[in-house]
Design a protein around this motif. Structure first.
Motif, PDB file in Angstrom:
ATOM      1  N   CYS A  21       0.796  -1.228   0.000  1.00 32.69           N
ATOM      2  CA  CYS A  21       0.000   0.000   0.000  1.00 32.69           C
ATOM      3  C   CYS A  21       0.828   1.277   0.000  1.00 32.69           C
ATOM      4  N   LEU A  22       2.144   1.171   0.177  1.00 34.92           N
ATOM      5  CA  LEU A  22       2.972   2.367   0.242  1.00 34.92           C
ATOM      6  C   LEU A  22       4.300   2.107  -0.455  1.00 34.92           C
ATOM      7  N   ARG A  23       4.649   2.967  -1.356  1.00 32.99           N
ATOM      8  CA  ARG A  23       5.950   2.909  -2.006  1.00 32.99           C
ATOM      9  C   ARG A  23       6.681   4.185  -1.626  1.00 32.99           C
ATOM     10  N   VAL A  30       6.640   9.874  -2.270  1.00 40.48           N
ATOM     11  CA  VAL A  30       5.893   8.827  -1.579  1.00 40.48           C
ATOM     12  C   VAL A  30       4.648   8.547  -2.395  1.00 40.48           C
ATOM     13  N   TYR A  31       4.394   7.276  -2.645  1.00 40.17           N
ATOM     14  CA  TYR A  31       3.228   6.876  -3.433  1.00 40.17           C
ATOM     15  C   TYR A  31       2.331   5.976  -2.601  1.00 40.17           C
ATOM     16  N   PHE A  32       1.029   6.209  -2.707  1.00 35.66           N
ATOM     17  CA  PHE A  32       0.044   5.395  -2.001  1.00 35.66           C
ATOM     18  C   PHE A  32      -0.745   4.559  -2.986  1.00 35.66           C
ATOM     19  N   PHE A  42      -6.785  12.097  -4.964  1.00 35.92           N
ATOM     20  CA  PHE A  42      -5.447  12.314  -5.512  1.00 35.92           C
ATOM     21  C   PHE A  42      -5.520  13.184  -6.763  1.00 35.92           C
ATOM     22  N   ASP A  43      -6.510  12.901  -7.622  1.00 34.88           N
ATOM     23  CA  ASP A  43      -6.687  13.721  -8.828  1.00 34.88           C
ATOM     24  C   ASP A  43      -6.957  15.175  -8.459  1.00 34.88           C
ATOM     25  N   ALA A  44      -7.834  15.390  -7.464  1.00 32.75           N
ATOM     26  CA  ALA A  44      -8.179  16.747  -7.037  1.00 32.75           C
ATOM     27  C   ALA A  44      -6.970  17.483  -6.471  1.00 32.75           C
ATOM     28  N   ALA A  45      -6.039  16.736  -5.876  1.00 34.72           N
ATOM     29  CA  ALA A  45      -4.835  17.346  -5.302  1.00 34.72           C
ATOM     30  C   ALA A  45      -3.740  17.550  -6.346  1.00 34.72           C
ATOM     31  N   GLY A  46      -4.005  17.133  -7.585  1.00 35.18           N
ATOM     32  CA  GLY A  46      -3.018  17.303  -8.645  1.00 35.18           C
ATOM     33  C   GLY A  46      -1.924  16.244  -8.643  1.00 35.18           C
ATOM     34  N   SER A  47      -2.158  15.133  -7.979  1.00 36.34           N
ATOM     35  CA  SER A  47      -1.176  14.053  -7.924  1.00 36.34           C
ATOM     36  C   SER A  47      -1.113  13.315  -9.252  1.00 36.34           C
ATOM     37  N   HIS A  48      -0.026  12.574  -9.432  1.00 34.76           N
ATOM     38  CA  HIS A  48       0.109  11.790 -10.653  1.00 34.76           C
ATOM     39  C   HIS A  48       0.494  10.355 -10.299  1.00 34.76           C
ATOM     40  N   ALA A  49       0.277   9.474 -11.254  1.00 39.16           N
ATOM     41  CA  ALA A  49       0.600   8.063 -11.057  1.00 39.16           C
ATOM     42  C   ALA A  49       2.107   7.864 -11.026  1.00 39.16           C
ATOM     43  N   LEU A  50       2.536   6.784 -10.404  1.00 38.07           N
ATOM     44  CA  LEU A  50       3.942   6.417 -10.384  1.00 38.07           C
ATOM     45  C   LEU A  50       4.373   6.144 -11.822  1.00 38.07           C
ATOM     46  N   GLU A  51       5.410   6.812 -12.257  1.00 39.54           N
ATOM     47  CA  GLU A  51       5.874   6.679 -13.635  1.00 39.54           C
ATOM     48  C   GLU A  51       7.285   6.103 -13.674  1.00 39.54           C
ATOM     49  N   TYR A  52       7.542   5.312 -14.694  1.00 37.53           N
ATOM     50  CA  TYR A  52       8.864   4.747 -14.919  1.00 37.53           C
ATOM     51  C   TYR A  52       9.054   4.563 -16.429  1.00 37.53           C
ATOM     52  N   HIS A  53      10.249   4.227 -16.834  1.00 36.89           N
ATOM     53  CA  HIS A  53      10.524   4.011 -18.257  1.00 36.89           C
ATOM     54  C   HIS A  53      10.841   2.548 -18.503  1.00 36.89           C
ATOM     55  N   ARG A  54      10.282   2.015 -19.554  1.00 36.98           N
ATOM     56  CA  ARG A  54      10.543   0.649 -19.974  1.00 36.98           C
ATOM     57  C   ARG A  54      10.894   0.680 -21.448  1.00 36.98           C
ATOM     58  N   GLN A  55      12.067   0.213 -21.757  1.00 37.61           N
ATOM     59  CA  GLN A  55      12.569   0.221 -23.127  1.00 37.61           C
ATOM     60  C   GLN A  55      12.481   1.625 -23.730  1.00 37.61           C
ATOM     61  N   GLN A  59       6.003   4.740 -18.769  1.00 37.67           N
ATOM     62  CA  GLN A  59       4.913   3.871 -18.333  1.00 37.67           C
ATOM     63  C   GLN A  59       4.340   4.462 -17.051  1.00 37.67           C
ATOM     64  N   ALA A  60       3.088   4.163 -16.759  1.00 42.33           N
ATOM     65  CA  ALA A  60       2.476   4.627 -15.514  1.00 42.33           C
ATOM     66  C   ALA A  60       1.862   3.442 -14.779  1.00 42.33           C
ATOM     67  N   LEU A  61       2.174   3.341 -13.499  1.00 37.88           N
ATOM     68  CA  LEU A  61       1.570   2.348 -12.636  1.00 37.88           C
ATOM     69  C   LEU A  61       0.404   3.053 -11.955  1.00 37.88           C
ATOM     70  N   LYS A  62      -0.760   2.979 -12.561  1.00 43.69           N
ATOM     71  CA  LYS A  62      -1.898   3.800 -12.147  1.00 43.69           C
ATOM     72  C   LYS A  62      -2.518   3.399 -10.810  1.00 43.69           C
ATOM     73  N   SER A  63      -2.099   2.287 -10.256  1.00 42.47           N
ATOM     74  CA  SER A  63      -2.628   1.887  -8.953  1.00 42.47           C
ATOM     75  C   SER A  63      -1.888   2.550  -7.790  1.00 42.47           C
ATOM     76  N   TYR A  64      -0.845   3.330  -8.105  1.00 43.69           N
ATOM     77  CA  TYR A  64      -0.118   4.101  -7.094  1.00 43.69           C
ATOM     78  C   TYR A  64      -0.061   5.556  -7.529  1.00 43.69           C
ATOM     79  N   MET A  65      -0.441   6.453  -6.612  1.00 51.54           N
ATOM     80  CA  MET A  65      -0.432   7.885  -6.890  1.00 51.54           C
ATOM     81  C   MET A  65       0.467   8.582  -5.876  1.00 51.54           C
ATOM     82  N   GLU A  66       1.112   9.662  -6.327  1.00 52.53           N
ATOM     83  CA  GLU A  66       1.998  10.423  -5.445  1.00 52.53           C
ATOM     84  C   GLU A  66       1.199  11.117  -4.347  1.00 52.53           C
ATOM     85  N   ALA A  67       1.691  11.010  -3.130  1.00 51.45           N
ATOM     86  CA  ALA A  67       1.049  11.688  -2.006  1.00 51.45           C
ATOM     87  C   ALA A  67       1.279  13.187  -2.135  1.00 51.45           C
TER      88      ALA A  67
END
Length: 94
Positions: A21-23, A30-32, A42-55, A59-67
């Motif tokens: 539940c916490l990254r 910090v991502y929840f 999270f959307d209302a607070a302007g947070s974004h999904a955890l993002e990373y690069h693959r090849q 990419q976005a891991l949409k199940s985790y959003m920045e606190a």
């Protein structure tokens, strides 16, 4: 809420790992874990999904959003959001 090495450690239940539940520390943020009930806050607070690069592609891991910063700055609010992330993680396994 406990403090270790100037970083906040949040515990909801002794026997449950916070991993689902916490990254913490992904590029200094910090991502929840989120679900359909918590994502709107999270959307209302302007947070974004955890993002990373693959090849080389973003990419976005949409199940985790920045606190949001204001959540991290207030211990009581942080605990509330962390508890909601915990419930989202538990519910995602049912």
């Amino acid at each position: 809420m406990g403090r270790r090495h100037d970083k906040a450690a949040v515990r909801c239940h002794r026997s449950v790992s916070w991993g689902p539940c916490l990254r913490h520390g992904w590029k200094g943020a910090v991502y929840f874990k989120v679900d359909e009930n918590t994502r709107k806050d999270f959307d209302a607070a302007g947070s974004h999904a955890l993002e990373y690069h693959r090849q080389g592609k973003p990419q976005a891991l949409k199940s985790y959003m920045e606190a949001p910063a204001d959540v991290l700055e207030d211990d009581e609010t942080l605990v509330q959001w962390a508890e909601r992330a915990y419930r989202a993680a538990i519910n995602s396994h049912h």
